[in-house]
Scaffold this motif. Structure first.
Motif, PDB file in Angstrom:
ATOM      1  N   UNK A  60       0.846  -1.201   0.000  1.00 43.77           N
ATOM      2  CA  UNK A  60       0.000   0.000   0.000  1.00 43.77           C
ATOM      3  C   UNK A  60       0.887   1.259   0.000  1.00 43.77           C
ATOM      4  N   UNK A 112       0.325   4.393   0.374  1.00 46.14           N
ATOM      5  CA  UNK A 112       0.089   5.429   1.390  1.00 46.14           C
ATOM      6  C   UNK A 112       0.752   5.086   2.722  1.00 46.14           C
ATOM      7  N   UNK A 130      -0.188   5.085   9.327  1.00 45.86           N
ATOM      8  CA  UNK A 130      -1.087   6.205   9.044  1.00 45.86           C
ATOM      9  C   UNK A 130      -1.304   7.090  10.256  1.00 45.86           C
ATOM     10  N   UNK A 162       1.028   9.861  10.640  1.00 47.17           N
ATOM     11  CA  UNK A 162       1.246  10.766   9.514  1.00 47.17           C
ATOM     12  C   UNK A 162       0.519  12.090   9.687  1.00 47.17           C
ATOM     13  N   UNK A 205      -4.965  19.346   4.549  1.00 49.68           N
ATOM     14  CA  UNK A 205      -4.444  19.888   3.278  1.00 49.68           C
ATOM     15  C   UNK A 205      -3.853  21.278   3.421  1.00 49.68           C
ATOM     16  N   UNK A 226     -10.583  15.263   2.892  1.00 47.82           N
ATOM     17  CA  UNK A 226      -9.114  15.313   2.946  1.00 47.82           C
ATOM     18  C   UNK A 226      -8.666  16.516   3.764  1.00 47.82           C
ATOM     19  N   UNK A 231      -7.740  10.040   6.610  1.00 45.97           N
ATOM     20  CA  UNK A 231      -6.594   9.192   6.269  1.00 45.97           C
ATOM     21  C   UNK A 231      -7.049   7.831   5.751  1.00 45.97           C
ATOM     22  N   UNK A 232      -8.317   7.512   5.906  1.00 41.77           N
ATOM     23  CA  UNK A 232      -8.773   6.163   5.540  1.00 41.77           C
ATOM     24  C   UNK A 232     -10.186   6.211   4.987  1.00 41.77           C
ATOM     25  N   UNK A 284      -5.943  10.752  -5.650  1.00 45.10           N
ATOM     26  CA  UNK A 284      -5.067  11.619  -4.861  1.00 45.10           C
ATOM     27  C   UNK A 284      -4.459  10.905  -3.662  1.00 45.10           C
ATOM     28  N   UNK A 285      -4.625   9.579  -3.611  1.00 51.38           N
ATOM     29  CA  UNK A 285      -4.239   8.835  -2.412  1.00 51.38           C
ATOM     30  C   UNK A 285      -2.746   8.907  -2.126  1.00 51.38           C
ATOM     31  N   UNK A 286      -1.929   8.808  -3.167  1.00 52.89           N
ATOM     32  CA  UNK A 286      -0.492   8.828  -2.903  1.00 52.89           C
ATOM     33  C   UNK A 286      -0.005  10.253  -2.653  1.00 52.89           C
ATOM     34  N   UNK A 287      -0.685  11.208  -3.263  1.00 54.63           N
ATOM     35  CA  UNK A 287      -0.331  12.616  -3.056  1.00 54.63           C
ATOM     36  C   UNK A 287      -0.548  13.030  -1.596  1.00 54.63           C
ATOM     37  N   UNK A 288      -1.644  12.564  -1.004  1.00 58.18           N
ATOM     38  CA  UNK A 288      -1.979  12.990   0.360  1.00 58.18           C
ATOM     39  C   UNK A 288      -1.780  11.862   1.377  1.00 58.18           C
ATOM     40  N   UNK A 289      -1.254  10.719   0.972  1.00 53.60           N
ATOM     41  CA  UNK A 289      -1.104   9.559   1.847  1.00 53.60           C
ATOM     42  C   UNK A 289      -2.408   9.217   2.561  1.00 53.60           C
ATOM     43  N   UNK A 290      -3.393   8.863   1.761  1.00 55.56           N
ATOM     44  CA  UNK A 290      -4.678   8.408   2.280  1.00 55.56           C
ATOM     45  C   UNK A 290      -4.851   6.963   1.817  1.00 55.56           C
ATOM     46  N   UNK A 291      -5.234   6.074   2.735  1.00 51.16           N
ATOM     47  CA  UNK A 291      -5.515   4.698   2.322  1.00 51.16           C
ATOM     48  C   UNK A 291      -6.936   4.654   1.772  1.00 51.16           C
ATOM     49  N   UNK A 292      -7.061   4.268   0.514  1.00 52.90           N
ATOM     50  CA  UNK A 292      -8.377   4.102  -0.094  1.00 52.90           C
ATOM     51  C   UNK A 292      -8.585   2.613  -0.319  1.00 52.90           C
TER      52      UNK A 292
END
Ligand SMILES: Cc1ncc(C[n+]2csc(CCOP(=O)(O)OP(=O)(O)O)c2C)c(N)n1
Ligand code: SF4
Ligand SMILES: [Mg+2]
Lengths: 297, 587
Positions: free
Chosen positions: A271, A273, A279, A282, A286, B211, B216-217, B236-244
């Protein structure tokens, strides 16, 4: 604030850790589940994992009450839905050890879909099923692992469905550590659980854990007469085809122990992210990222 | 009201939405307010789909009534949409494909043939460029300078230089053809060059809000019209480090989100009514374990699978009553994209502050249609609070009570991993420490008391929620002949209807119930008691908000405009009903 960061999976200097909760189990005297909770405690002590770095998630059923009887963090969720809760916990903080506990009804009945999907994802979870081949808490109806012909309150004429085979299912679904234990053999069981916790990936331990109140067929004696150990029989747990063959053994001789183990990347490792770390540690929000609005111009 | 609307129609797969969106963008980039409605069907190819792009220099909220340009890619589009053309309207069509019979052209409307296929063939043997030709022609008729169209197309095909060149060439031929053969629409508006507006769907606003709130999830299972929440966040998950996480079903989605939230990250799930039906038990789990959770419920026409691509507000009753037993919940129902953004941030704040589930009620109309907002309406300055508010207890202490009885009903929340604060969250009734009281203690007098106290503790949160949230405000003049009452996206056509009515000298105002639960009953009752006349406007059959208001205030709203045909509510429908209840036209 002290928060678990990724804990080492090998034992550190010996700690005296107490995993027993102040809450005493409420199971019937003689219930197989006592042996399971004792084995979980033993496995955790042998690994020297501090209780605050462990989350035990249960569903609903006699067996699913297990998290209450440990001093770690716990989540006692809904019938059949412990697995997705555990997946959420693990993805939120993969530094924690996450153990899922439940019954055969909880995991192989109402929650079967979740179990199979969690296995193919290979999340680093340890799943312990207390398989008593019956619905205990609801006072003795047939479960998905009840034997053909078995008379229960919901099947007074005998079960007329083939039982599911948890070991075969788990192998087919892609679990990377597949074992069977017996609550009458806490030594072997705690080793299997410790092995599962140490294993990087999804570990299933299906445990014969007799219901002494509602299942007169699958008793401690029933299992003692039939069980044999895979390692003593020279089984090679790296061989998937042989594991499948062993999973089909039933009747007079029933195998326990480790059927299969393989190393595969875990979901957490894949993963993107989670690359910067758990997580929960982190940054969120924004602030300062106003550039993202340009895509809407 | 000064506005211009372009409608384009054809079969699914014809690129209708793409043409419509480009038109929206042409205007929003040049400082116009815009609304884009995508009328589509539950098929991937074929059928009939259409898109309406409406633009105005003034604030507009909805698709409006009627259109000025109709770009018809097939004959069916003429049959279905020509009646919607206003005075001075133009039908753009390609005579090589079909003819427009004179009797299909309404009075005051002209049919304007453009050889889209023939001109497109100059660049490519396939028909793929016909839309570029059509867009060029429409751009001229709408008064759009070619450079403006060029600018939007340039971005659309940024990554493919040769495709861009072909499209620009084709668009130019269409533009010049229209210039040579006809006059622009009398609705044409000069580009005023104001600050560009942001153009986004309600779901994009929700995803952005989440966001910004610190999500985050996200765990979700695809279902129209909620799916694009996941699409935007996944992109945008990798840009903002969100687990989708795309879950195996909605049961898993909500339980995963609960697990992640319990473990200390802000978590959300999104679905439509069918998926929410599966989430019902999980909603109660969040309430019982006091786990913060945000659930987006983007409604569509029910019951059952209903009309998957059509809108409705039929799930309020379900959201109010979902899951067994009583537990505190919040339902927010924003009207518009900027409001959806703000409500989403607020949903996370409320879920966190009160440790309970918050439902964000949207619908297909709000979630999927395109809205233009000012950049300032989407401030990304929210600073998510730390979730590790509980201090470590002194070493050796084991006195932490996760469910401590407090006057507010909110207890200090520990996060797994924090040393010495170990606790268990339980779906069974439990005591302050989280130990279950459902088995050997159930019914024992001391624990009967514990149960009563835990129930009261949880329910106390509702009072706090009411105190910290704002009662609904009347929009429009204080003195009005009619007070309209509605919730969620109904605000959009209602606001446009209010502008029309006001220009005709009819003063109406609107009570926008942005928080259907817990309802600010007293404030609402006060407004309703002072109203000369009320009109309940809802997009469902039974008037679900009206029933709630009656239950909570004792006030009945006898005049109702209930809309449940799946199509968006149009301003003219609201206007018509207002004229009727004020006795200006016969009912
Ligand atoms: C949604 C839902 N359906 C039914 C039940 C009732 N129920 C509680 S436990 C249980 C079966 C438990 O069987 P198992 O998982 O094998 O656990 P055991 O009690 O045998 O350990 C059922 C059907 C429930 N709690 N929730
Ligand atoms: S009913 Fe069966 S499973 Fe439940 S506690 Fe008693 S013996 Fe154990
Ligand atoms: Mg069972």
């Amino acid at each position: 604030m002290s928060l678990a960061s990724a804990p080492p999976k090998t034992a550190g200097p010996a700690l005296k850790v107490v995993y027993k909760s102040s809450t005493k189990p409420t199971w019937c005297p003689g219930c197989g589940d006592y042996g399971v909770v004792a084995s979980v405690e033993r496995a955790l002590s042998s690994l020297q994992v501090p209780p605050h770095e462990v989350v035990v998630v249960g569903g609903i059923g006699c067996s699913s009450n297990l998290p209450h009887f440990l001093s770690s963090y716990g989540f006692h969720g809904l019938h059949g839905r412990a697995m997705p809760v555990a997946e959420g916990v693990k993805l939120a903080n993969h530094g924690l050890h996450v153990i899922v506990t439940g019954g055969d009804g909880d995991g192989w009945g109402i929650g079967l879909g979740h179990a199979l999907h969690a296995m193919r994802r290979n999340l680093d979870l340890t799943y312990i099923v207390m398989d008593n081949e019956i619905y205990g808490l609801t006072t003795g109806q047939a479960s998905p692992t009840s034997t053909m012909g078995q008379k229960t309150k919901s099947t007074p004429q005998g079960v007329i469905e083939e039982p599911v085979n948890p070991i075969s299912l788990s192998l087919a679904a892609g679990a990377t550590y597949v074992a069977r234990g017996f609550s009458g053999d806490p030594k072997q069981l705690s080793d299997l659980i410790a092995g599962g916790i140490k294993h990087r990936g999804f570990a299933l331990i299906d445990v014969f854990s007799p219901c002494v109140t509602y299942n007169p067929l699958n008793t401690f004696d029933f299992f003692r007469q039939r069980l044999y150990k895979l390692d003593s029989a020279g089984h090679d747990p790296s061989d998937l085809v042989k594991a499948h063959a062993k999973a089909l053994e039933w009747g007079d001789r029933i195998p326990t122990g480790l059927f299969y183990r393989v190393e595969r990347p875990t979901y957490e490792e894949l993963e993107p992210a989670l690359k910067p770390g758990p997580l929960v540690h982190q940054k969120a929000g924004l602030q300062g990222k106003d550039k993202v609005l340009d895509e809407f111009v | 009201m000064k506005d211009i609307s372009l409608r384009v129609g054809g079969a699914a797969g014809d690129g209708i939405a793409s043409v419509g969106e480009s038109f929206c963008r042409i205007f929003s980039r040049n400082g116009f307010y815009v609304f884009g409605h995508n009328g589509y069907q539950s098929v991937i190819r074929g059928g009939h789909v259409w898109f309406q792009a409406r633009a105005s220099p003034e604030r507009i909220w909805s698709q409006g009534d009627g259109c000025d340009l109709l770009y018809a890619l097939d004959r069916q589009t003429v049959d279905v949409h020509a009646p919607a053309l206003r005075q001075g309207g133009i039908i753009v069509f390609d005579p090589e494909k079909f003819q427009v019979p004179p009797e299909k052209v309404p009075a005051g409307v002209r049919a304007f043939p453009v050889p889209t296929l023939e001109l497109a063939r100059k660049f490519s043997p396939q028909s793929i460029l016909q839309n570029a030709v059509g867009m060029g022609a429409c751009a001229f008729l709408a008064g759009v300078p070619f450079a403006t169209l060029e600018n939007v197309l340039g971005d659309q095909f940024r990554k493919k230089k040769d495709v861009l060149e072909q499209n620009l060439g084709a668009a130019k031929l269409g533009y010049e053809h229209a210039q040579a053969h006809g006059a622009a629409s009398d609705k044409a508006m000069p580009m005023k060059g104001g600050a560009p507006k942001l153009l986004l769907t309600g779901n994009q606003a929700i995803a952005l809000g989440a966001a910004s709130a610190g999500l985050k999830f996200l765990a979700q299972y695809p279902m129209t019209p909620a799916t694009s929440v996941m699409h935007w966040l996944a992109a945008h998950a990798t840009q903002f480090d969100i687990v989708v996480k795309q879950a195996e079903d909605e049961l898993a989605a909500i339980n995963m989100a609960i697990g992640a939230s319990y473990a200390g990250v802000r978590a959300m799930t999104a679905t439509s009514g069918g998926g929410f039906s599966l989430m019902v038990e999980g909603l109660g789990l969040a309430g019982m374990t006091e786990t913060p959770l945000v659930v987006v419920e983007a409604q569509r026409s029910g019951p059952s699978t209903g009309l998957p691509t059509k809108t409705e507000q039929g799930d309020l009753n379900m959201m109010l009553g979902a899951s067994q037993g009583d537990f505190p919940r919040v339902i927010l129902a924003p009207g518009g994209a900027a409001e959806a953004f703000r409500s989403t941030v607020r949903a996370f704040e409320l879920a966190e502050e009160f440790q309970t589930p918050v439902l964000l009620a949207s619908d297909l109309y709000l979630s999927e249609d395109l809205h233009a907002v000012d950049r300032e309406e989407l401030p990304l300055d929210h600073v998510p609070a730390s979730l590790f508010a509980v201090p470590d207890p002194p070493s050796g202490s084991n006195g932490y009570k996760r469910y401590l009885l407090t006057p507010s009903g909110v207890s200090p929340r520990a996060i797994p991993g924090q040393k010495g604060l170990n606790f268990i969250a339980s779906s069974d009734e439990h005591d302050e420490a989280g130990h279950l009281i459902s088995d050997i203690y159930a019914g024992i007098p001391m624990f009967v008391e514990v149960r009563r106290k835990m129930m009261e503790k949880r329910m106390r949160k509702l009072g706090g929620i009411l105190r910290t949230t704002e009662p609904p405000k009347l929009e429009g003049p204080a003195n009005a002949e009619v007070t309209l009452v509605g919730w969620g996206s109904t605000a959009l056509p209602v606001r446009d209807a209010m502008a029309i009515l006001s220009s005709r000298g009819v003063a109406v105002n609107y009570l926008h119930v942005r928080q259907p639960f817990p309802l600010h009953a007293e404030a609402i009752a006060q407004v309703l008691r002072l109203a000369k006349r009320t009109l309940l406007v809802e997009q469902n059959y039974t008037g679900q908000l009206g029933r709630l208001i009656r239950a909570e205030t004792g006030i009945d709203l006898p005049h109702k405009l209930l809309h449940y045909d799946g199509e968006p509510l149009y301003p003219w429908q609201v206007v018509g009903k207002v004229l009727e209840v004020t006795g200006r036209v016969a009912s």
